[in-house]
Design a protein around this motif. Structure first.
Motif, PDB file in Angstrom:
ATOM      1  N   VAL A   1       0.584  -1.364  -0.152  1.00  7.99           N
ATOM      2  CA  VAL A   1       0.236   0.426   0.150  1.00  7.99           C
ATOM      3  C   VAL A   1       0.545   1.123   0.043  1.00  7.99           C
ATOM      4  O   VAL A   1       2.044   1.284   0.598  1.00  7.99           O
ATOM      5  N   PHE A   2       0.930   2.287  -0.969  1.00  9.29           N
ATOM      6  CA  PHE A   2       1.536   3.257  -1.108  1.00  9.29           C
ATOM      7  C   PHE A   2       0.341   4.972  -0.723  1.00  9.29           C
ATOM      8  O   PHE A   2      -0.272   4.356  -1.631  1.00  9.29           O
ATOM      9  N   PHE A   3       1.024   5.670  -0.722  1.00  7.94           N
ATOM     10  CA  PHE A   3       0.237   7.146   0.153  1.00  7.94           C
ATOM     11  C   PHE A   3       0.642   7.506  -1.276  1.00  7.94           C
ATOM     12  O   PHE A   3       1.679   8.076  -0.992  1.00  7.94           O
ATOM     13  N   LYS A   4      -0.432   7.743  -2.241  1.00 14.05           N
ATOM     14  CA  LYS A   4       0.335   9.409  -3.123  1.00 14.05           C
ATOM     15  C   LYS A   4      -0.293  10.943  -3.085  1.00 14.05           C
ATOM     16  O   LYS A   4      -1.462  10.754  -2.465  1.00 14.05           O
ATOM     17  N   TRP A   5       0.222  11.569  -3.099  1.00  8.34           N
ATOM     18  CA  TRP A   5      -0.288  12.725  -3.172  1.00  8.34           C
ATOM     19  C   TRP A   5       0.993  13.817  -3.784  1.00  8.34           C
ATOM     20  O   TRP A   5       2.100  13.374  -3.795  1.00  8.34           O
ATOM     21  N   ALA A   6       0.200  14.748  -3.937  1.00  8.14           N
ATOM     22  CA  ALA A   6       0.587  16.423  -4.498  1.00  8.14           C
ATOM     23  C   ALA A   6       0.771  17.528  -4.151  1.00  8.14           C
ATOM     24  O   ALA A   6      -0.420  17.715  -3.667  1.00  8.14           O
ATOM     25  N   GLN A   7       2.017  18.292  -3.717  1.00 16.56           N
ATOM     26  CA  GLN A   7       1.745  19.470  -3.267  1.00 16.56           C
ATOM     27  C   GLN A   7       2.865  20.895  -3.579  1.00 16.56           C
ATOM     28  O   GLN A   7       3.697  19.745  -4.514  1.00 16.56           O
ATOM     29  N   ARG A   8       2.686  21.832  -3.409  1.00 16.13           N
ATOM     30  CA  ARG A   8       3.665  22.810  -3.170  1.00 16.13           C
ATOM     31  C   ARG A   8       4.545  23.047  -2.570  1.00 16.13           C
ATOM     32  O   ARG A   8       4.532  22.546  -1.696  1.00 16.13           O
ATOM     33  N   LEU A   9       5.127  23.817  -3.212  1.00 19.91           N
ATOM     34  CA  LEU A   9       6.702  24.460  -2.529  1.00 19.91           C
ATOM     35  C   LEU A   9       6.071  25.175  -0.941  1.00 19.91           C
ATOM     36  O   LEU A   9       5.981  24.712   0.491  1.00 19.91           O
ATOM     37  N   SER A  10       4.223  25.030  -1.058  1.00 19.96           N
ATOM     38  CA  SER A  10       3.947  26.245   0.031  1.00 19.96           C
ATOM     39  C   SER A  10       3.311  25.027   0.846  1.00 19.96           C
ATOM     40  O   SER A  10       2.878  26.139   2.054  1.00 19.96           O
TER      41      SER A  10
ATOM     42  N   VAL B   1       1.521  11.397 -15.670  1.00 17.88           N
ATOM     43  CA  VAL B   1       1.592  10.133 -17.036  1.00 17.88           C
ATOM     44  C   VAL B   1       2.094   9.852 -15.988  1.00 17.88           C
ATOM     45  O   VAL B   1       1.427   7.719 -16.066  1.00 17.88           O
ATOM     46  N   ASN B   2       3.105   9.224 -15.049  1.00 21.32           N
ATOM     47  CA  ASN B   2       4.129   8.512 -14.492  1.00 21.32           C
ATOM     48  C   ASN B   2       2.736   8.074 -13.189  1.00 21.32           C
ATOM     49  O   ASN B   2       2.059   6.592 -13.096  1.00 21.32           O
ATOM     50  N   VAL B   3       1.226   8.922 -12.742  1.00 21.47           N
ATOM     51  CA  VAL B   3       0.545   8.455 -11.767  1.00 21.47           C
ATOM     52  C   VAL B   3      -0.279   7.557 -12.568  1.00 21.47           C
ATOM     53  O   VAL B   3      -0.849   6.701 -12.446  1.00 21.47           O
ATOM     54  N   HIS B   4      -1.305   7.263 -13.947  1.00 20.24           N
ATOM     55  CA  HIS B   4      -1.609   6.943 -14.664  1.00 20.24           C
ATOM     56  C   HIS B   4      -0.933   5.635 -14.824  1.00 20.24           C
ATOM     57  O   HIS B   4      -1.525   4.873 -14.501  1.00 20.24           O
TER      58      HIS B   4
ATOM     59  N   ASP C   1       2.586   0.950   3.524  1.00 20.21           N
ATOM     60  CA  ASP C   1       3.755   0.671   3.359  1.00 20.21           C
ATOM     61  C   ASP C   1       5.095   2.038   2.660  1.00 20.21           C
ATOM     62  O   ASP C   1       5.990   1.930   3.435  1.00 20.21           O
ATOM     63  N   MET C   2       4.574   2.634   1.903  1.00 20.20           N
ATOM     64  CA  MET C   2       5.468   3.635   1.754  1.00 20.20           C
ATOM     65  C   MET C   2       5.142   4.851   1.215  1.00 20.20           C
ATOM     66  O   MET C   2       3.800   4.937   1.078  1.00 20.20           O
ATOM     67  N   TYR C   3       5.580   6.100   0.791  1.00 20.12           N
ATOM     68  CA  TYR C   3       4.221   7.477   0.046  1.00 20.12           C
ATOM     69  C   TYR C   3       5.190   7.676  -0.723  1.00 20.12           C
ATOM     70  O   TYR C   3       6.736   8.002  -0.471  1.00 20.12           O
ATOM     71  N   LEU C   4       4.594   8.517  -1.720  1.00 17.31           N
ATOM     72  CA  LEU C   4       5.062   9.141  -2.513  1.00 17.31           C
ATOM     73  C   LEU C   4       5.035  10.456  -3.234  1.00 17.31           C
ATOM     74  O   LEU C   4       3.200  10.192  -2.975  1.00 17.31           O
ATOM     75  N   CYS C   5       5.555  11.657  -3.132  1.00 21.46           N
ATOM     76  CA  CYS C   5       4.673  12.191  -3.259  1.00 21.46           C
ATOM     77  C   CYS C   5       5.605  13.638  -4.154  1.00 21.46           C
ATOM     78  O   CYS C   5       6.907  13.229  -4.896  1.00 21.46           O
ATOM     79  N   TYR C   6       4.891  14.247  -4.704  1.00 26.16           N
ATOM     80  CA  TYR C   6       4.925  14.577  -6.651  1.00 26.16           C
ATOM     81  C   TYR C   6       5.088  16.552  -6.197  1.00 26.16           C
ATOM     82  O   TYR C   6       3.817  17.182  -5.581  1.00 26.16           O
TER      83      TYR C   6
END
Length: 335
Positions: A176-185, A200-203, A293-298
Protein backbone atom coordinates in the motif's frame (compact mmCIF):
# COMPACT_ATOMS: atom_id res chain seq x y z
CA UNK A 1 33.47 11.05 -6.10
CA UNK A 2 34.92 7.55 -5.92
CA UNK A 3 34.23 5.43 -9.00
CA UNK A 4 33.90 1.94 -7.58
CA UNK A 5 31.40 -0.91 -7.34
CA UNK A 6 29.11 1.18 -5.13
CA UNK A 7 29.05 3.94 -7.75
CA UNK A 8 28.02 1.58 -10.55
CA UNK A 9 25.44 -0.21 -8.39
CA UNK A 10 24.09 3.20 -7.38
CA UNK A 11 23.41 3.94 -11.04
CA UNK A 12 21.46 0.69 -11.35
CA UNK A 13 19.47 1.46 -8.20
CA UNK A 14 18.57 4.97 -9.38
CA UNK A 15 17.39 3.64 -12.73
CA UNK A 16 15.23 1.00 -11.05
CA UNK A 17 13.49 3.60 -8.85
CA UNK A 18 12.24 5.34 -12.01
CA UNK A 19 9.97 2.32 -12.52
CA UNK A 20 8.98 1.67 -8.92
CA UNK A 21 5.22 1.23 -8.91
CA UNK A 22 5.12 0.29 -12.61
CA UNK A 23 6.42 -3.29 -12.66
CA UNK A 24 3.74 -5.08 -10.60
CA UNK A 25 3.64 -8.02 -10.05
CA UNK A 26 7.39 -8.04 -10.79
CA UNK A 27 10.09 -6.28 -8.77
CA UNK A 28 11.76 -3.03 -9.78
CA UNK A 29 15.28 -4.00 -10.91
CA UNK A 30 18.13 -1.99 -12.39
CA UNK A 31 21.31 -3.00 -14.22
CA UNK A 32 24.55 -1.26 -15.19
CA UNK A 33 27.00 -2.72 -17.72
CA UNK A 34 30.61 -1.55 -17.47
CA UNK A 35 33.51 -1.99 -19.90
CA UNK A 36 36.98 -3.31 -19.11
CA UNK A 37 38.34 0.22 -18.65
CA UNK A 38 35.54 1.25 -16.32
CA UNK A 39 33.49 3.02 -18.97
CA UNK A 40 29.70 2.89 -18.59
CA UNK A 41 28.24 1.00 -21.53
CA UNK A 42 24.60 0.90 -20.47
CA UNK A 43 22.19 1.55 -17.61
CA UNK A 44 18.64 0.24 -17.84
CA UNK A 45 15.81 -1.21 -15.78
CA UNK A 46 12.88 -3.59 -15.92
CA UNK A 47 9.96 -1.41 -16.97
CA UNK A 48 6.82 -3.55 -17.09
CA UNK A 49 5.81 -7.11 -16.26
CA UNK A 50 6.15 -9.39 -19.28
CA UNK A 51 8.72 -7.13 -20.91
CA UNK A 52 12.52 -7.68 -20.89
CA UNK A 53 14.30 -7.75 -17.56
CA UNK A 54 16.84 -5.11 -16.60
CA UNK A 55 19.86 -7.25 -17.51
CA UNK A 56 18.51 -7.97 -20.98
CA UNK A 57 17.84 -4.32 -21.78
CA UNK A 58 21.23 -3.24 -20.45
CA UNK A 59 23.06 -5.97 -22.40
CA UNK A 60 21.14 -4.97 -25.53
CA UNK A 61 22.22 -1.35 -25.13
CA UNK A 62 25.79 -2.38 -24.34
CA UNK A 63 25.93 -4.57 -27.46
CA UNK A 64 24.87 -1.60 -29.57
CA UNK A 65 27.50 0.64 -27.98
CA UNK A 66 30.23 -1.93 -28.52
CA UNK A 67 29.28 -2.83 -32.10
CA UNK A 68 27.35 0.21 -33.39
CA UNK A 69 24.92 -2.30 -34.89
CA UNK A 70 21.45 -0.86 -34.33
CA UNK A 71 19.66 -3.98 -35.59
CA UNK A 72 19.30 -5.19 -32.00
CA UNK A 73 17.53 -1.98 -30.99
CA UNK A 74 14.60 -2.91 -33.21
CA UNK A 75 13.90 -6.03 -31.15
CA UNK A 76 11.15 -5.77 -28.54
CA UNK A 77 10.61 -9.11 -26.84
CA UNK A 78 12.99 -10.65 -24.35
CA UNK A 79 13.15 -13.90 -26.33
CA UNK A 80 14.18 -12.00 -29.47
CA UNK A 81 16.93 -10.08 -27.69
CA UNK A 82 18.19 -13.25 -25.96
CA UNK A 83 18.38 -15.12 -29.23
CA UNK A 84 20.09 -12.27 -31.05
CA UNK A 85 22.76 -11.85 -28.37
CA UNK A 86 23.47 -15.59 -28.20
CA UNK A 87 23.89 -15.80 -31.98
CA UNK A 88 25.84 -12.59 -32.48
CA UNK A 89 27.83 -11.80 -29.34
CA UNK A 90 31.20 -12.91 -30.84
CA UNK A 91 32.72 -12.99 -27.35
CA UNK A 92 32.57 -9.20 -26.94
CA UNK A 93 31.28 -9.54 -23.37
CA UNK A 94 34.20 -11.56 -21.98
CA UNK A 95 35.80 -8.54 -20.27
CA UNK A 96 32.52 -6.90 -19.27
CA UNK A 97 31.26 -6.26 -15.72
CA UNK A 98 27.54 -6.38 -14.88
CA UNK A 99 25.95 -4.73 -11.85
CA UNK A 100 22.38 -5.79 -11.05
CA UNK A 101 20.24 -4.85 -8.06
CA UNK A 102 18.70 -8.34 -7.91
CA UNK A 103 20.19 -11.78 -8.50
CA UNK A 104 19.60 -12.68 -12.18
CA UNK A 105 16.66 -15.02 -12.57
CA UNK A 106 17.39 -18.70 -13.17
CA UNK A 107 14.01 -19.80 -14.52
CA UNK A 108 12.13 -19.47 -17.81
CA UNK A 109 8.73 -17.83 -17.45
CA UNK A 110 7.18 -15.05 -19.51
CA UNK A 111 10.80 -14.16 -20.26
CA UNK A 112 13.90 -16.40 -20.54
CA UNK A 113 16.53 -16.79 -17.83
CA UNK A 114 18.88 -13.83 -17.36
CA UNK A 115 21.40 -15.99 -15.50
CA UNK A 116 21.47 -18.37 -18.44
CA UNK A 117 22.08 -15.50 -20.87
CA UNK A 118 24.92 -14.09 -18.79
CA UNK A 119 26.41 -17.57 -18.54
CA UNK A 120 26.30 -18.00 -22.31
CA UNK A 121 27.84 -14.57 -22.92
CA UNK A 122 30.48 -15.41 -20.28
CA UNK A 123 30.78 -11.93 -18.84
CA UNK A 124 33.81 -11.46 -16.60
CA UNK A 125 32.11 -10.59 -13.32
CA UNK A 126 28.61 -9.97 -11.97
CA UNK A 127 27.94 -7.76 -8.95
CA UNK A 128 24.64 -8.49 -7.20
CA UNK A 129 22.78 -6.35 -4.68
CA UNK A 130 20.03 -8.61 -3.28
CA UNK A 131 19.58 -12.36 -3.46
CA UNK A 132 16.30 -13.47 -5.01
CA UNK A 133 14.07 -14.84 -2.26
CA UNK A 134 11.54 -16.13 -4.81
CA UNK A 135 12.21 -19.88 -4.98
CA UNK A 136 11.18 -20.25 -8.62
CA UNK A 137 13.61 -17.61 -9.85
CA UNK A 138 16.49 -18.00 -7.38
CA UNK A 139 19.89 -19.70 -7.76
CA UNK A 140 20.98 -17.54 -10.68
CA UNK A 141 24.25 -16.78 -8.90
CA UNK A 142 25.10 -20.46 -8.67
CA UNK A 143 24.25 -20.96 -12.33
CA UNK A 144 26.74 -18.28 -13.36
CA UNK A 145 29.43 -19.50 -10.97
CA UNK A 146 29.27 -22.97 -12.50
CA UNK A 147 30.54 -21.60 -15.82
CA UNK A 148 33.34 -19.64 -14.18
CA UNK A 149 31.78 -16.20 -13.82
CA UNK A 150 32.86 -14.46 -10.63
CA UNK A 151 29.84 -13.29 -8.62
CA UNK A 152 30.18 -10.60 -5.95
CA UNK A 153 27.16 -10.49 -3.65
CA UNK A 154 25.64 -7.92 -1.28
CA UNK A 155 26.80 -4.77 -3.09
CA UNK A 156 24.74 -1.92 -1.56
CA UNK A 157 22.51 -4.69 -0.24
CA UNK A 158 20.49 -2.48 2.12
CA UNK A 159 19.54 -0.06 -0.65
CA UNK A 160 18.72 -2.91 -3.02
CA UNK A 161 16.59 -4.61 -0.36
CA UNK A 162 14.56 -1.41 0.12
CA UNK A 163 13.96 -1.32 -3.62
CA UNK A 164 12.52 -4.85 -3.34
CA UNK A 165 10.15 -4.19 -0.44
CA UNK A 166 7.02 -3.66 -2.57
CA UNK A 167 7.69 -6.94 -4.40
CA UNK A 168 8.06 -8.80 -1.11
CA UNK A 169 4.74 -7.34 0.02
CA UNK A 170 3.06 -8.44 -3.24
CA UNK A 171 4.16 -11.99 -2.56
CA UNK A 172 2.99 -12.27 1.04
CA UNK A 173 0.06 -9.90 1.48
CA UNK A 174 -0.34 -6.44 -0.05
CA UNK A 175 1.68 -3.32 -0.80
CA UNK A 176 0.00 0.00 0.00
CA UNK A 177 1.41 3.37 -0.95
CA UNK A 178 0.02 6.84 -0.34
CA UNK A 179 0.42 9.32 -3.18
CA UNK A 180 -0.09 13.05 -3.17
CA UNK A 181 1.01 16.20 -5.00
CA UNK A 182 1.92 19.43 -3.26
CA UNK A 183 3.49 22.81 -3.91
CA UNK A 184 6.54 24.31 -2.21
CA UNK A 185 4.09 26.16 0.01
CA UNK A 186 2.82 22.79 1.27
CA UNK A 187 -0.65 23.17 -0.23
CA UNK A 188 -2.54 20.34 -1.89
CA UNK A 189 -5.72 22.12 -3.05
CA UNK A 190 -6.59 24.59 -5.78
CA UNK A 191 -6.57 22.56 -8.95
CA UNK A 192 -3.82 20.77 -10.90
CA UNK A 193 -0.48 20.83 -9.07
CA UNK A 194 1.97 18.47 -10.74
CA UNK A 195 3.30 18.51 -14.30
CA UNK A 196 1.95 16.54 -17.26
CA UNK A 197 4.88 14.10 -16.98
CA UNK A 198 4.09 13.47 -13.32
CA UNK A 199 0.41 12.92 -14.08
CA UNK A 200 1.36 10.43 -16.80
CA UNK A 201 3.51 8.62 -14.23
CA UNK A 202 0.53 8.41 -11.86
CA UNK A 203 -1.68 7.04 -14.65
CA UNK A 204 0.97 4.41 -15.38
CA UNK A 205 0.72 3.34 -11.75
CA UNK A 206 -3.07 3.26 -11.87
CA UNK A 207 -2.77 1.00 -14.89
CA UNK A 208 -1.00 -1.68 -12.83
CA UNK A 209 -2.49 -1.18 -9.36
CA UNK A 210 -5.60 -3.23 -8.64
CA UNK A 211 -7.27 -0.91 -6.11
CA UNK A 212 -7.31 2.86 -5.78
CA UNK A 213 -8.49 4.40 -2.49
CA UNK A 214 -9.90 7.93 -2.21
CA UNK A 215 -11.95 9.97 0.26
CA UNK A 216 -15.64 10.68 -0.11
CA UNK A 217 -15.27 14.47 0.05
CA UNK A 218 -12.76 14.41 -2.80
CA UNK A 219 -15.18 12.40 -4.92
CA UNK A 220 -18.06 14.82 -4.27
CA UNK A 221 -16.03 17.99 -4.84
CA UNK A 222 -13.71 16.97 -7.69
CA UNK A 223 -16.02 14.51 -9.51
CA UNK A 224 -12.97 12.54 -10.77
CA UNK A 225 -12.68 9.69 -13.27
CA UNK A 226 -9.68 7.99 -11.62
CA UNK A 227 -8.69 6.05 -14.71
CA UNK A 228 -5.45 5.64 -16.67
CA UNK A 229 -6.52 7.50 -19.82
CA UNK A 230 -3.19 9.32 -20.24
CA UNK A 231 -1.53 5.97 -20.99
CA UNK A 232 -4.55 4.18 -22.49
CA UNK A 233 -4.42 1.83 -19.51
CA UNK A 234 -6.96 -0.02 -17.44
CA UNK A 235 -8.86 1.62 -14.61
CA UNK A 236 -8.42 0.03 -11.17
CA UNK A 237 -11.23 -0.79 -8.80
CA UNK A 238 -12.02 2.05 -6.39
CA UNK A 239 -12.66 2.19 -2.66
CA UNK A 240 -14.35 5.39 -1.51
CA UNK A 241 -13.77 5.87 2.20
CA UNK A 242 -16.84 7.65 3.53
CA UNK A 243 -19.37 7.46 6.35
CA UNK A 244 -22.02 8.75 3.97
CA UNK A 245 -22.90 6.04 1.47
CA UNK A 246 -24.98 8.09 -0.98
CA UNK A 247 -23.15 9.45 -4.04
CA UNK A 248 -24.17 11.00 -7.33
CA UNK A 249 -23.58 8.09 -9.69
CA UNK A 250 -23.18 10.45 -12.65
CA UNK A 251 -19.75 11.25 -11.25
CA UNK A 252 -17.34 9.92 -13.94
CA UNK A 253 -15.60 7.30 -11.76
CA UNK A 254 -18.90 5.41 -11.53
CA UNK A 255 -19.21 5.31 -15.33
CA UNK A 256 -15.99 3.41 -16.03
CA UNK A 257 -16.78 -0.07 -17.43
CA UNK A 258 -15.47 -3.28 -15.85
CA UNK A 259 -14.70 -1.53 -12.57
CA UNK A 260 -15.90 -2.31 -9.06
CA UNK A 261 -16.60 0.64 -6.78
CA UNK A 262 -16.80 0.04 -3.03
CA UNK A 263 -18.07 2.55 -0.49
CA UNK A 264 -17.06 1.87 3.11
CA UNK A 265 -15.96 3.61 6.28
CA UNK A 266 -12.91 1.38 6.74
CA UNK A 267 -10.16 -0.29 4.70
CA UNK A 268 -11.16 -3.93 5.15
CA UNK A 269 -11.74 -4.49 1.43
CA UNK A 270 -8.00 -3.92 0.93
CA UNK A 271 -7.41 -7.46 2.21
CA UNK A 272 -8.62 -8.72 -1.18
CA UNK A 273 -6.05 -6.75 -3.19
CA UNK A 274 -2.26 -6.80 -3.56
CA UNK A 275 -1.15 -3.48 -5.11
CA UNK A 276 -3.02 -0.54 -3.63
CA UNK A 277 -2.62 3.18 -4.24
CA UNK A 278 -4.20 5.72 -1.89
CA UNK A 279 -4.68 9.24 -3.22
CA UNK A 280 -5.48 12.10 -0.88
CA UNK A 281 -4.33 14.81 1.46
CA UNK A 282 -4.34 15.47 5.21
CA UNK A 283 -7.53 13.67 6.24
CA UNK A 284 -6.82 10.53 4.22
CA UNK A 285 -3.21 10.62 5.43
CA UNK A 286 -4.40 10.36 9.03
CA UNK A 287 -7.02 7.70 8.29
CA UNK A 288 -4.65 5.40 6.40
CA UNK A 289 -1.50 5.54 8.57
CA UNK A 290 -1.87 2.01 9.89
CA UNK A 291 -1.92 0.33 6.48
CA UNK A 292 0.52 2.41 4.38
CA UNK A 293 3.95 0.96 3.56
CA UNK A 294 5.46 3.83 1.55
CA UNK A 295 4.67 7.42 0.66
CA UNK A 296 5.04 9.00 -2.77
CA UNK A 297 5.09 12.80 -3.09
CA UNK A 298 5.16 14.86 -6.27
CA UNK A 299 6.60 18.22 -5.27
CA UNK A 300 5.96 21.09 -7.69
CA UNK A 301 8.17 24.23 -7.62
CA UNK A 302 5.18 26.56 -7.25
CA UNK A 303 3.17 28.47 -4.67
CA UNK A 304 -0.60 28.77 -4.48
CA UNK A 305 -3.58 27.08 -2.93
CA UNK A 306 -4.78 27.44 0.64
CA UNK A 307 -4.76 24.09 2.44
CA UNK A 308 -2.40 21.16 2.94
CA UNK A 309 -1.14 19.15 5.87
CA UNK A 310 -1.65 21.78 8.59
CA UNK A 311 -1.51 20.48 12.13
CA UNK A 312 0.09 17.14 11.20
CA UNK A 313 3.39 16.39 12.90
CA UNK A 314 5.26 13.61 11.09
CA UNK A 315 8.80 12.80 10.07
CA UNK A 316 9.80 10.76 7.03
CA UNK A 317 12.83 8.80 5.90
CA UNK A 318 13.60 9.53 2.26
CA UNK A 319 14.16 6.31 0.29
CA UNK A 320 14.78 7.90 -3.09
CA UNK A 321 14.44 11.26 -4.83
CA UNK A 322 14.20 11.89 -8.53
CA UNK A 323 14.18 15.19 -10.34
CA UNK A 324 12.09 15.50 -13.49
CA UNK A 325 11.85 18.49 -15.83
CA UNK A 326 9.29 20.22 -13.61
CA UNK A 327 8.80 18.26 -10.36
CA UNK A 328 10.67 16.47 -7.61
CA UNK A 329 9.49 12.92 -6.87
CA UNK A 330 10.10 11.49 -3.41
CA UNK A 331 9.60 7.92 -2.19
CA UNK A 332 9.52 7.85 1.61
CA UNK A 333 8.65 5.92 4.74
CA UNK A 334 7.07 7.38 7.85
CA UNK A 335 9.39 7.13 10.85
Amino acid sequence: MVIDKSFYMGLAIAEAWKYQGLTYPNPAVGCCVVGEKGEILAVNAHQKAGEPHAEVLALRDAYFKLTNNDEILQLQSSFEIHSYLIKNHNNIFHNIFVYTTLEPCAHIGKTPSCASLLSTLKVKKVYVGSRDFHKEASCGNEMMQKVGIEVIENVLKEQCDVLLEPFKKFQTSRFVFFKWAQRLSGTTDGGVISSKDSRVNVHQMRDVCDLLVIGGNTVRLDRPTLDARLVNGKAPDVLIVSRQKEFDTTIPLFQVPNRKVFIADDFSICQNYHNIMIEGSAKMFELSKDIVDMYLCYLAPTFGGLKGFEGIDEKFTILHTRETKEDLILWMKRE
